[in-house]
Write an enzyme that holds these catalytic residues in place. Structure first.
Site, PDB file in Angstrom:
ATOM      1  N   LYS A 104      80.383  12.285  -3.848  1.00 35.86           N
ATOM      2  CA  LYS A 104      81.790  12.170  -4.242  1.00 35.86           C
ATOM      3  C   LYS A 104      82.120  13.370  -5.131  1.00 35.86           C
ATOM      4  O   LYS A 104      81.767  13.421  -6.305  1.00 35.86           O
ATOM      5  CB  LYS A 104      82.056  10.869  -5.016  1.00 35.86           C
ATOM      6  CG  LYS A 104      83.554  10.598  -5.101  1.00 35.86           C
ATOM      7  CD  LYS A 104      84.049  10.163  -6.456  1.00 35.86           C
ATOM      8  CE  LYS A 104      84.317  11.140  -7.504  1.00 35.86           C
ATOM      9  NZ  LYS A 104      85.394  12.097  -7.359  1.00 35.86           N
ATOM     10  N   CYS A 157      78.965  23.040 -19.293  1.00 31.29           N
ATOM     11  CA  CYS A 157      78.368  22.058 -20.208  1.00 31.29           C
ATOM     12  C   CYS A 157      77.420  22.727 -21.181  1.00 31.29           C
ATOM     13  O   CYS A 157      77.193  22.238 -22.282  1.00 31.29           O
ATOM     14  CB  CYS A 157      77.629  20.992 -19.405  1.00 31.29           C
ATOM     15  SG  CYS A 157      76.455  21.718 -18.263  1.00 31.29           S
ATOM     16  N   GLU A 200      83.435  19.109 -27.251  1.00 27.56           N
ATOM     17  CA  GLU A 200      83.325  20.219 -26.304  1.00 27.56           C
ATOM     18  C   GLU A 200      84.665  20.929 -26.220  1.00 27.56           C
ATOM     19  O   GLU A 200      85.678  20.287 -25.961  1.00 27.56           O
ATOM     20  CB  GLU A 200      83.070  19.653 -24.899  1.00 27.56           C
ATOM     21  CG  GLU A 200      81.646  19.510 -24.506  1.00 27.56           C
ATOM     22  CD  GLU A 200      81.530  19.094 -23.045  1.00 27.56           C
ATOM     23  OE1 GLU A 200      82.178  18.119 -22.631  1.00 27.56           O
ATOM     24  OE2 GLU A 200      80.774  19.739 -22.322  1.00 27.56           O
ATOM     25  N   SER A 247      69.962  28.086 -17.278  1.00 27.97           N
ATOM     26  CA  SER A 247      69.891  27.461 -15.944  1.00 27.97           C
ATOM     27  C   SER A 247      68.919  28.196 -15.026  1.00 27.97           C
ATOM     28  O   SER A 247      68.970  29.427 -14.930  1.00 27.97           O
ATOM     29  CB  SER A 247      71.275  27.464 -15.287  1.00 27.97           C
ATOM     30  OG  SER A 247      72.202  26.880 -16.149  1.00 27.97           O
ATOM     31  N   TRP A 265      84.136  19.267 -11.533  1.00 29.91           N
ATOM     32  CA  TRP A 265      84.860  20.384 -10.928  1.00 29.91           C
ATOM     33  C   TRP A 265      84.374  21.745 -11.398  1.00 29.91           C
ATOM     34  O   TRP A 265      84.710  22.764 -10.813  1.00 29.91           O
ATOM     35  CB  TRP A 265      86.374  20.272 -11.228  1.00 29.91           C
ATOM     36  CG  TRP A 265      86.650  20.066 -12.691  1.00 29.91           C
ATOM     37  CD1 TRP A 265      86.891  18.868 -13.302  1.00 29.91           C
ATOM     38  CD2 TRP A 265      86.661  21.043 -13.730  1.00 29.91           C
ATOM     39  NE1 TRP A 265      87.043  19.039 -14.658  1.00 29.91           N
ATOM     40  CE2 TRP A 265      86.911  20.376 -14.944  1.00 29.91           C
ATOM     41  CE3 TRP A 265      86.489  22.438 -13.760  1.00 29.91           C
ATOM     42  CZ2 TRP A 265      86.985  21.027 -16.180  1.00 29.91           C
ATOM     43  CZ3 TRP A 265      86.557  23.087 -14.974  1.00 29.91           C
ATOM     44  CH2 TRP A 265      86.810  22.394 -16.166  1.00 29.91           C
ATOM     45  N   GLU A 297      73.802  13.704 -16.122  1.00 32.34           N
ATOM     46  CA  GLU A 297      73.941  15.045 -16.715  1.00 32.34           C
ATOM     47  C   GLU A 297      75.315  15.068 -17.361  1.00 32.34           C
ATOM     48  O   GLU A 297      76.332  15.144 -16.675  1.00 32.34           O
ATOM     49  CB  GLU A 297      73.848  16.117 -15.616  1.00 32.34           C
ATOM     50  CG  GLU A 297      72.500  16.199 -14.933  1.00 32.34           C
ATOM     51  CD  GLU A 297      71.411  16.782 -15.832  1.00 32.34           C
ATOM     52  OE1 GLU A 297      71.742  17.338 -16.899  1.00 32.34           O
ATOM     53  OE2 GLU A 297      70.240  16.649 -15.476  1.00 32.34           O
TER      54      GLU A 297
HETATM   55  P1  NAP Z   1      84.542  13.754 -15.516  1.00 34.91           P
HETATM   56  O1  NAP Z   1      85.973  13.540 -15.806  1.00 34.91           O
HETATM   57  O2  NAP Z   1      83.552  12.895 -16.196  1.00 34.91           O
HETATM   58  O3  NAP Z   1      84.390  13.658 -13.933  1.00 34.91           O
HETATM   59  C1  NAP Z   1      83.162  13.847 -13.284  1.00 34.91           C
HETATM   60  C2  NAP Z   1      83.182  13.119 -11.962  1.00 34.91           C
HETATM   61  O4  NAP Z   1      83.326  11.723 -12.202  1.00 34.91           O
HETATM   62  C3  NAP Z   1      84.349  13.507 -11.066  1.00 34.91           C
HETATM   63  O5  NAP Z   1      83.930  13.478  -9.731  1.00 34.91           O
HETATM   64  C4  NAP Z   1      85.349  12.405 -11.343  1.00 34.91           C
HETATM   65  O6  NAP Z   1      86.287  12.189 -10.308  1.00 34.91           O
HETATM   66  C5  NAP Z   1      84.429  11.222 -11.473  1.00 34.91           C
HETATM   67  N1  NAP Z   1      85.051  10.101 -12.166  1.00 34.91           N
HETATM   68  C6  NAP Z   1      86.077  10.117 -13.044  1.00 34.91           C
HETATM   69  N2  NAP Z   1      86.361   8.864 -13.449  1.00 34.91           N
HETATM   70  C7  NAP Z   1      85.504   8.050 -12.815  1.00 34.91           C
HETATM   71  C8  NAP Z   1      85.295   6.632 -12.816  1.00 34.91           C
HETATM   72  N3  NAP Z   1      86.027   5.818 -13.565  1.00 34.91           N
HETATM   73  N4  NAP Z   1      84.324   6.136 -12.038  1.00 34.91           N
HETATM   74  C9  NAP Z   1      83.561   6.949 -11.269  1.00 34.91           C
HETATM   75  N5  NAP Z   1      83.712   8.284 -11.230  1.00 34.91           N
HETATM   76  C10 NAP Z   1      84.667   8.833 -11.999  1.00 34.91           C
HETATM   77  O7  NAP Z   1      84.085  15.255 -15.855  1.00 34.91           O
HETATM   78  P2  NAP Z   1      84.791  16.591 -15.423  1.00 34.91           P
HETATM   79  O8  NAP Z   1      86.006  16.769 -16.242  1.00 34.91           O
HETATM   80  O9  NAP Z   1      84.910  16.652 -13.944  1.00 34.91           O
HETATM   81  O10 NAP Z   1      83.674  17.650 -15.833  1.00 34.91           O
HETATM   82  C11 NAP Z   1      83.540  18.140 -17.104  1.00 34.91           C
HETATM   83  C12 NAP Z   1      82.445  17.415 -17.855  1.00 34.91           C
HETATM   84  O11 NAP Z   1      81.226  17.490 -17.122  1.00 34.91           O
HETATM   85  C13 NAP Z   1      82.135  18.049 -19.192  1.00 34.91           C
HETATM   86  O12 NAP Z   1      81.938  17.049 -20.149  1.00 34.91           O
HETATM   87  C14 NAP Z   1      80.829  18.807 -18.928  1.00 34.91           C
HETATM   88  O13 NAP Z   1      80.051  19.041 -20.081  1.00 34.91           O
HETATM   89  C15 NAP Z   1      80.164  17.896 -17.969  1.00 34.91           C
HETATM   90  N6  NAP Z   1      79.155  18.623 -17.188  1.00 34.91           N
HETATM   91  C16 NAP Z   1      77.845  18.358 -17.458  1.00 34.91           C
HETATM   92  C17 NAP Z   1      76.870  19.067 -16.775  1.00 34.91           C
HETATM   93  C18 NAP Z   1      75.407  18.826 -17.041  1.00 34.91           C
HETATM   94  O14 NAP Z   1      74.600  19.265 -16.241  1.00 34.91           O
HETATM   95  N7  NAP Z   1      75.030  18.155 -18.111  1.00 34.91           N
HETATM   96  C19 NAP Z   1      77.229  20.021 -15.813  1.00 34.91           C
HETATM   97  C20 NAP Z   1      78.580  20.241 -15.569  1.00 34.91           C
HETATM   98  C21 NAP Z   1      79.534  19.525 -16.263  1.00 34.91           C
HETATM   99  P3  NAP Z   1      87.777  12.813 -10.445  1.00 34.91           P
HETATM  100  O15 NAP Z   1      87.598  14.259 -10.293  1.00 34.91           O
HETATM  101  O16 NAP Z   1      88.526  12.169  -9.360  1.00 34.91           O
HETATM  102  O17 NAP Z   1      88.281  12.430 -11.807  1.00 34.91           O
END
Ligand code: NAP
Length: 511
Positions: free
Chosen positions: A192, A302, A399, A459, A168, A268
């Site tokens: 998704k 991130c 984090e 970035s 998000w 990522e």
């Molecule tokens: P997240 O909870 O891991 O969710 C990411 C995506 O995965 C969302 O679309 C989420 O759907 C989905 N998801 C959740 N549970 C799942 C499951 N059991 N099976 C399949 N998909 C599932 O992360 P977030 O809170 O959205 O984002 C924050 C995290 O992203 C932080 O840790 C950040 O560091 C990391 N991030 C990394 C980068 C990079 O480039 N390295 C860039 C941006 C963010 P729902 O929304 O429905 O839960």
């Protein structure tokens, strides 16, 4: 076009114009309500109020999206690269033309300041331009086999249908950073988006459709059941690629799913970036860089600076100046024109920051600024600075994902390299020094995929973005990002003359 379900985004100018976003699932060329007949509420984090709702897809919808992507796959894979490039460039133009609308949508559903949202849209659109340029440069290789005679011919072919899962915090850029290279490589895909922020992805998908992306090449499935839906998609043998951006925890879950079907995976994941300031740093530049690395997206990035390590000689001045800058940062609703720090994504995000700060203060940390959530409505956390932090504190290990600067002093270079590397994460790090030779030597010893040397922002669509250790696998952006959606095909070519294979008796008859 009239949609069965849509959301009219109000204009920031207040002049009554609206931008219409379809709010269903995109499967093939149809916006559909989904087989479950359910909706997901989308809340504005700046107010806590309901914005609209989107279709809540289920397993059957996910599999229909795979059908649509499969129907389009061979047509898209054989579309000339120049044509694919032209379509991607049209997507870039469409995003640019609608940049203000897209920024408004991001700000409404994510809560980030409009200035951050505008920056994100520009960055997100650039992936279309960059990969339009790269689509025609997927060159193979021809080599003479070391033994001589035979030739090694390598072609990079599209890997196949890709499942793209995004978070998000950058709802536009994380989507285009995957869609653009997938399409450039000749893959079709299913996106998704995150449950909190699907509107941006839906708007981008509709713009792509209008820009000429053929039916079925991009499909979008919103869902409140990400586990079952992504699992079903990954277990369909037609799907050959998973590209995920999100937390390390969910990355591990999805890697296990991908392992079942031996699916190529790009990850990522999370970060815990150190921001190192040496005594000889240009403090003006270091403070500017710190504000970008810490406060972009209200710290919900991130790559956000999670731990500031400042050498003793610069420590007092750095702390004083960072507190002053953070204090002046204007907190407010994302869409308000003068806001610099918008809302956090939800209540859970605020509770996590409060918990991390409580843990740090219980171990002796001092709060110099902020340190307490703002009462509602909306989900706001003020810019905060804490010092005297014990290295075992959770806020140093995890984090923060919020506008909290944790500042710690250090004396020796060896000490700060050890502290910076003492984490399971390895996404991005920052180093500030006027001595470039020393800066480079330190950068080369940091166990991170990306290092900002006298820069607070790493970035760039033209650079390989990604982490080492538990921060991920593979790279996005640059040519590397495109290769993640290809598979090398090796053709072993015999260039040995036929006489090698004839019997010795007849050999003498050959010229
Ligand atoms: P997240 O909870 O891991 O969710 C990411 C995506 O995965 C969302 O679309 C989420 O759907 C989905 N998801 C959740 N549970 C799942 C499951 N059991 N099976 C399949 N998909 C599932 O992360 P977030 O809170 O959205 O984002 C924050 C995290 O992203 C932080 O840790 C950040 O560091 C990391 N991030 C990394 C980068 C990079 O480039 N390295 C860039 C941006 C963010 P729902 O929304 O429905 O839960």
């Amino acid at each position: 076009m009239v949609f069965a379900n849509s959301y009219d985004v109000p204009s920031a100018t207040g002049k009554g114009e609206v931008f219409v976003i379809p709010t269903d699932l995109l499967i093939g060329d149809m916006w559909v309500e989904g087989t479950r007949g359910r909706r997901i509420d989308i809340v504005n984090p700046s107010t806590g109020e309901l914005l609209t709702s989107v279709a809540d897809g289920g397993v059957a919808d996910g599999l229909m999206a795979v059908d649509a992507a499969a129907m389009a796959a061979s047509g898209w894979a054989t579309t000339p690269p120049r044509t694919r490039a032209t379509i991607l460039m049209a997507c870039f133009e469409a995003m640019k033309e609608n940049a203000e609308w897209l920024a408004q949508i991001i700000s409404l559903e994510n809560g980030k300041a409009l200035s951050d949202a505008r920056g994100e849209v520009a960055y997100a659109a650039e992936f279309f331009r960059w990969y339009a340029e790269e689509a025609v440069r997927v060159n193979g290789e021809v080599a003479v086999a070391p033994g001589g005679g035979n030739r090694i011919v390598v072609q990079y072919q599209p890997i196949g249908i890709a499942l793209l899962v995004t978070p998000w915090n950058f709802p536009a850029a994380m989507a285009t950073r995957k869609i653009a290279p997938a399409l450039a490589a000749g893959c079709t895909c299913i996106l998704k988006p995150a449950e909190e922020t699907p509107l941006t992805a839906l708007a981008v998908a509709e713009l792509m459709r209008r820009a000429g992306v053929p039916t079925g090449v991009v499909n979008v499935i919103n869902t409140s059941a990400p586990g079952p839906v992504t699992s079903a998609i990954l277990h369909d043998p037609r799907v050959r690629k998973l590209s995920f951006t999100g937390s390390t925890e969910i990355g591990r879950v999805l890697l296990r799913e991908a392992a079942d079907c031996i699916i190529s995976s790009s990850m990522e994941l999370g970060g815990n970036a150190p921001f190192i300031v040496l005594d000889d740093a240009d403090l003006d530049a270091a403070i500017e860089g710190a504000m970008i690395a810490k406060m972009r997206n209200g710290g919900q990035a991130c790559t956000a600076a999670n731990r500031f390590y400042v050498q003793r000689g610069a420590y007092d001045a750095f702390v004083k100046r960072l507190v002053a800058r953070m204090k002046a940062f204007r907190l407010g609703a994302g869409t308000a024109p003068d806001t610099e720090c918008g809302a956090m994504i939800n209540r859970a995000a605020i509770d996590k920051i409060d918990h991390l700060i409580a843990d740090a203060t219980a171990r002796g940390a001092r709060v110099l600024l902020g340190g307490k959530a703002v009462d509602g409505p909306g989900f706001f956390y003020p810019p905060s600075v804490i010092v005297d932090v014990h290295p075992d504190s959770l806020i140093v290990q995890e984090e923060v994902f919020g506008p909290v600067a944790v500042i710690m002093p250090f004396a020796e270079i060896e000490e700060v390299i050890r502290l910076a590397n003492a984490t399971e994460y390895g996404l991005s790090a920052y180093v500030y020094t006027e001595d470039l030779k020393r800066g480079l030597r330190i950068s080369e010893r940091l166990e991170y995929g990306m290092i900002g040397l006298n820069r607070g922002l790493v970035s760039d669509p033209a650079a390989p973005f990604g982490g080492v250790k538990q921060s991920g696998l593979g790279r996005e952006g640059a040519h590397h990002g495109l290769l993640e959606f290809t598979e090398p095909r090796y053709i072993a070519v015999s260039c040995v003359r036929a006489r090698k294979f004839v019997t010795p008796l007849r050999k003498s008859a050959l010229p």
